[in-house]
Scaffold this motif. Structure first.
Motif, PDB file in Angstrom:
ATOM      1  N   ASP A 283       9.998  14.760 -12.161  1.00  0.00           N
ATOM      2  CA  ASP A 283       8.536  14.802 -12.093  1.00  0.00           C
ATOM      3  C   ASP A 283       7.944  15.052 -13.484  1.00  0.00           C
ATOM      4  O   ASP A 283       8.339  15.990 -14.189  1.00  0.00           O
ATOM      5  N   LYS A 284       6.984  14.233 -13.879  1.00  0.00           N
ATOM      6  CA  LYS A 284       6.443  14.319 -15.237  1.00  0.00           C
ATOM      7  C   LYS A 284       5.756  15.661 -15.500  1.00  0.00           C
ATOM      8  O   LYS A 284       5.865  16.225 -16.596  1.00  0.00           O
ATOM      9  N   ARG A 285       5.057  16.161 -14.505  1.00  0.00           N
ATOM     10  CA  ARG A 285       4.388  17.452 -14.687  1.00  0.00           C
ATOM     11  C   ARG A 285       5.408  18.574 -14.868  1.00  0.00           C
ATOM     12  O   ARG A 285       5.234  19.448 -15.724  1.00  0.00           O
ATOM     13  N   PHE A 286       6.486  18.527 -14.081  1.00  0.00           N
ATOM     14  CA  PHE A 286       7.527  19.544 -14.229  1.00  0.00           C
ATOM     15  C   PHE A 286       8.167  19.451 -15.607  1.00  0.00           C
ATOM     16  O   PHE A 286       8.389  20.471 -16.277  1.00  0.00           O
ATOM     17  N   GLN A 287       8.480  18.255 -16.032  1.00  0.00           N
ATOM     18  CA  GLN A 287       9.115  18.088 -17.343  1.00  0.00           C
ATOM     19  C   GLN A 287       8.201  18.578 -18.464  1.00  0.00           C
ATOM     20  O   GLN A 287       8.673  19.186 -19.434  1.00  0.00           O
ATOM     21  N   LYS A 288       6.912  18.341 -18.322  1.00  0.00           N
ATOM     22  CA  LYS A 288       5.969  18.792 -19.352  1.00  0.00           C
ATOM     23  C   LYS A 288       5.910  20.317 -19.409  1.00  0.00           C
ATOM     24  O   LYS A 288       5.921  20.914 -20.495  1.00  0.00           O
ATOM     25  N   ILE A 289       5.849  20.962 -18.233  1.00  0.00           N
ATOM     26  CA  ILE A 289       5.801  22.428 -18.205  1.00  0.00           C
ATOM     27  C   ILE A 289       7.085  23.008 -18.779  1.00  0.00           C
ATOM     28  O   ILE A 289       7.059  23.866 -19.663  1.00  0.00           O
ATOM     29  N   LEU A 290       8.221  22.516 -18.278  1.00  0.00           N
ATOM     30  CA  LEU A 290       9.512  23.027 -18.742  1.00  0.00           C
ATOM     31  C   LEU A 290       9.688  22.793 -20.236  1.00  0.00           C
ATOM     32  O   LEU A 290      10.113  23.692 -20.974  1.00  0.00           O
ATOM     33  N   GLY A 291       9.334  21.586 -20.692  1.00  0.00           N
ATOM     34  CA  GLY A 291       9.496  21.269 -22.109  1.00  0.00           C
ATOM     35  C   GLY A 291       8.656  22.140 -23.012  1.00  0.00           C
ATOM     36  O   GLY A 291       9.014  22.375 -24.176  1.00  0.00           O
ATOM     37  N   GLY A 292       7.547  22.666 -22.499  1.00  0.00           N
ATOM     38  CA  GLY A 292       6.701  23.546 -23.296  1.00  0.00           C
ATOM     39  C   GLY A 292       7.185  24.977 -23.355  1.00  0.00           C
ATOM     40  O   GLY A 292       6.649  25.784 -24.139  1.00  0.00           O
ATOM     41  N   LEU A 293       8.191  25.301 -22.540  1.00  0.00           N
ATOM     42  CA  LEU A 293       8.685  26.679 -22.488  1.00  0.00           C
ATOM     43  C   LEU A 293      10.011  26.877 -23.213  1.00  0.00           C
ATOM     44  O   LEU A 293      10.354  28.020 -23.557  1.00  0.00           O
ATOM     45  N   ILE A 294      10.744  25.799 -23.421  1.00  0.00           N
ATOM     46  CA  ILE A 294      12.090  25.926 -23.985  1.00  0.00           C
ATOM     47  C   ILE A 294      12.250  25.021 -25.199  1.00  0.00           C
ATOM     48  O   ILE A 294      11.408  24.156 -25.469  1.00  0.00           O
ATOM     49  N   THR A 295      13.347  25.198 -25.914  1.00  0.00           N
ATOM     50  CA  THR A 295      13.631  24.386 -27.094  1.00  0.00           C
ATOM     51  C   THR A 295      14.218  23.039 -26.672  1.00  0.00           C
ATOM     52  O   THR A 295      14.681  22.871 -25.536  1.00  0.00           O
ATOM     53  N   GLU A 296      14.200  22.113 -27.598  1.00  0.00           N
ATOM     54  CA  GLU A 296      14.768  20.803 -27.308  1.00  0.00           C
ATOM     55  C   GLU A 296      16.264  20.877 -26.969  1.00  0.00           C
ATOM     56  O   GLU A 296      16.717  20.228 -26.020  1.00  0.00           O
ATOM     57  N   PRO A 297      17.065  21.689 -27.718  1.00  0.00           N
ATOM     58  CA  PRO A 297      18.482  21.817 -27.331  1.00  0.00           C
ATOM     59  C   PRO A 297      18.658  22.391 -25.930  1.00  0.00           C
ATOM     60  O   PRO A 297      19.568  21.974 -25.197  1.00  0.00           O
ATOM     61  N   GLN A 298      17.801  23.330 -25.532  1.00  0.00           N
ATOM     62  CA  GLN A 298      17.890  23.876 -24.175  1.00  0.00           C
ATOM     63  C   GLN A 298      17.525  22.822 -23.143  1.00  0.00           C
ATOM     64  O   GLN A 298      18.151  22.736 -22.076  1.00  0.00           O
ATOM     65  N   PHE A 299      16.510  22.012 -23.452  1.00  0.00           N
ATOM     66  CA  PHE A 299      16.105  20.934 -22.552  1.00  0.00           C
ATOM     67  C   PHE A 299      17.260  19.941 -22.379  1.00  0.00           C
ATOM     68  O   PHE A 299      17.572  19.516 -21.250  1.00  0.00           O
ATOM     69  N   ASP A 300      17.910  19.599 -23.488  1.00  0.00           N
ATOM     70  CA  ASP A 300      19.045  18.674 -23.424  1.00  0.00           C
ATOM     71  C   ASP A 300      20.207  19.288 -22.656  1.00  0.00           C
ATOM     72  O   ASP A 300      20.932  18.583 -21.945  1.00  0.00           O
ATOM     73  N   ARG A 301      20.388  20.590 -22.811  1.00  0.00           N
ATOM     74  CA  ARG A 301      21.460  21.297 -22.104  1.00  0.00           C
ATOM     75  C   ARG A 301      21.271  21.195 -20.591  1.00  0.00           C
ATOM     76  O   ARG A 301      22.227  20.961 -19.845  1.00  0.00           O
ATOM     77  N   ILE A 302      20.048  21.339 -20.139  1.00  0.00           N
ATOM     78  CA  ILE A 302      19.764  21.202 -18.705  1.00  0.00           C
ATOM     79  C   ILE A 302      20.051  19.777 -18.263  1.00  0.00           C
ATOM     80  O   ILE A 302      20.676  19.544 -17.213  1.00  0.00           O
ATOM     81  N   GLY A 303      19.604  18.820 -19.068  1.00  0.00           N
ATOM     82  CA  GLY A 303      19.830  17.410 -18.719  1.00  0.00           C
ATOM     83  C   GLY A 303      21.305  17.068 -18.594  1.00  0.00           C
ATOM     84  O   GLY A 303      21.715  16.376 -17.661  1.00  0.00           O
ATOM     85  N   MET A 304      22.110  17.569 -19.526  1.00  0.00           N
ATOM     86  CA  MET A 304      23.544  17.296 -19.485  1.00  0.00           C
ATOM     87  C   MET A 304      24.210  17.956 -18.277  1.00  0.00           C
ATOM     88  O   MET A 304      25.074  17.367 -17.620  1.00  0.00           O
ATOM     89  N   ALA A 305      23.786  19.175 -17.960  1.00  0.00           N
ATOM     90  CA  ALA A 305      24.379  19.896 -16.835  1.00  0.00           C
ATOM     91  C   ALA A 305      24.080  19.219 -15.505  1.00  0.00           C
ATOM     92  O   ALA A 305      24.907  19.225 -14.583  1.00  0.00           O
ATOM     93  N   LEU A 306      22.877  18.630 -15.401  1.00  0.00           N
ATOM     94  CA  LEU A 306      22.459  18.030 -14.132  1.00  0.00           C
ATOM     95  C   LEU A 306      22.733  16.540 -14.057  1.00  0.00           C
ATOM     96  O   LEU A 306      22.468  15.912 -13.025  1.00  0.00           O
ATOM     97  N   ALA A 307      23.291  15.955 -15.130  1.00  0.00           N
ATOM     98  CA  ALA A 307      23.503  14.512 -15.165  1.00  0.00           C
ATOM     99  C   ALA A 307      24.311  13.984 -13.979  1.00  0.00           C
ATOM    100  O   ALA A 307      23.950  12.959 -13.390  1.00  0.00           O
ATOM    101  N   PRO A 308      25.405  14.651 -13.573  1.00  0.00           N
ATOM    102  CA  PRO A 308      26.156  14.121 -12.417  1.00  0.00           C
ATOM    103  C   PRO A 308      25.326  14.074 -11.139  1.00  0.00           C
ATOM    104  O   PRO A 308      25.506  13.157 -10.318  1.00  0.00           O
ATOM    105  N   ILE A 309      24.427  15.020 -10.959  1.00  0.00           N
ATOM    106  CA  ILE A 309      23.578  15.030  -9.771  1.00  0.00           C
ATOM    107  C   ILE A 309      22.496  13.962  -9.888  1.00  0.00           C
ATOM    108  O   ILE A 309      22.218  13.224  -8.941  1.00  0.00           O
ATOM    109  N   MET A 310      21.893  13.865 -11.066  1.00  0.00           N
ATOM    110  CA  MET A 310      20.791  12.922 -11.272  1.00  0.00           C
ATOM    111  C   MET A 310      21.248  11.481 -11.130  1.00  0.00           C
ATOM    112  O   MET A 310      20.485  10.603 -10.718  1.00  0.00           O
ATOM    113  N   GLN A 311      22.487  11.199 -11.416  1.00  0.00           N
ATOM    114  CA  GLN A 311      22.997   9.833 -11.311  1.00  0.00           C
ATOM    115  C   GLN A 311      23.190   9.429  -9.857  1.00  0.00           C
ATOM    116  O   GLN A 311      23.307   8.277  -9.541  1.00  0.00           O
TER     117      GLN A 311
END
Length: 311
Positions: A283-311
């Motif tokens: 969800d774009k709104r969720f990504q915008k809120i989350l992205g404003g609270l954490i660093t880019e490496p932390q954002f990428d870390r979440i993406g990598m951890a959830l990649a198997p589920i998201m696929q």
């Protein structure tokens, strides 16, 4: 600057109170209205059930899958609202001797979540009267709530914001436009959506307020907690998807070959992952809120951890 931010936040809490008063509804008077669920119609819309992946099913079987998934969809909301109500009650205490507007907004939030739990308990009992016996909802709400609430407040608020944002997206994009759904089932989620809309705003406000308290080290730990929570949700979905697929196979009037059975299991899990994880994380709104609270490496870390589920 800080005073201006406080005023803006207080205004948003006030608007949530105003919306809460305006859309306030009663389970019997407004939602159920003496009706029963129409089993000649679908419950969950095709956009959420992923039914198009099961082309070997006939129309009646496709409708049954939608009803099983719709039953679980309602039960999963009953499950998550157990911890959400408890968490909002806890957080509201922080405003007890402070911003009384924020306090009222969160007390109303808690009251509405308790009502939603009652609604979904009622819905499950009503559906159980008419559908074939043997359905089981396996996760235990209190056990799940205890596990969720053991994590950091930042992570719990993040999970909650994610849930209440996808609730709105599901209703607007899939449930509301589908004229083939059981009217009562559709109304359940219409009225649920009306109150969840302001809940998502309160989630964001409280999540940002909690974020401001944390050190960088604490926030990094909270990111790990959020990953753990989403992974735990996926574990619950795997268990329930398996149970629901097996229930369908037991009550269906015909047998399927091994490849079809495997596809049914896979589709049920894919649908539940889409409903309760993927659609919210993306969800774009969720990504915008989350992205404003954490660093880019932390954002990428979440993406990598959830990649198997998201696929």
């Amino acid at each position: 600057m800080e005073a201006m931010q406080h005023t803006a936040s207080s205004d948003r809490y006030a608007k949530c109170i105003e919306a809460s008063k305006r859309v306030r509804w009663d389970i019997d008077r407004d939602v159920i209205r003496g009706r029963k669920f129409d089993l000649s119609k679908k419950f969950l819309p095709d956009g959420l059930s992923k039914i198009e992946r099961l082309s070997f099913l006939d129309a009646d079987e496709r409708r049954l899958v939608s009803q099983i998934q719709g039953r679980t969809y309602a039960n999963l909301f009953r499950l998550v609202e157990r911890y959400i109500g408890a968490k909002m009650l806890e957080i509201s205490r922080e405003h007890s001797l402070g911003d009384q507007t924020a306090l009222e907004a969160l007390v109303r939030f808690t009251d509405e979540e308790l009502k939603h739990q009652e609604l979904f308990r009622r819905i499950e009992a009503m559906i159980a009267e008419d559908m074939s016996p043997g359905y089981t909802f396996l996760p235990r709400p209190n056990d799940v709530a205890t596990a969720v609430l053991s994590k950091s407040t930042w992570a719990v608020l993040g999970l909650t914001c994610h849930i209440e944002l996808f609730t709105q997206a599901h209703y607007r994009q899939s449930i509301e436009p589908d004229i083939a759904l059981s009217e009562l089932w559709k109304d359940v989620f219409l009225f649920h959506w009306k109150e969840e809309s302001q809940h998502a705003i309160l989630d964001e406000l409280e999540w940002r307020r909690e974020n401001a308290k944390l050190t960088p080290e604490e926030r990094d730990s909270a990111v790990a907690d959020l990953i753990d929570l989403v992974t735990a949700v996926d574990g619950l979905l795997q268990v329930q998807a398996k149970a629901d697929a097996e229930y369908f196979l037991r009550v269906c009037d015909r047998t399927f070959d091994d490849a079809q059975v495997e596809q049914l299991h896979e589709t049920m899990l894919q649908a539940y992952r889409w409903q309760y994880i993927v659609s919210g994380v993306a969800d774009k709104r969720f990504q915008k809120i989350l992205g404003g609270l954490i660093t880019e490496p932390q954002f990428d870390r979440i993406g990598m951890a959830l990649a198997p589920i998201m696929q």
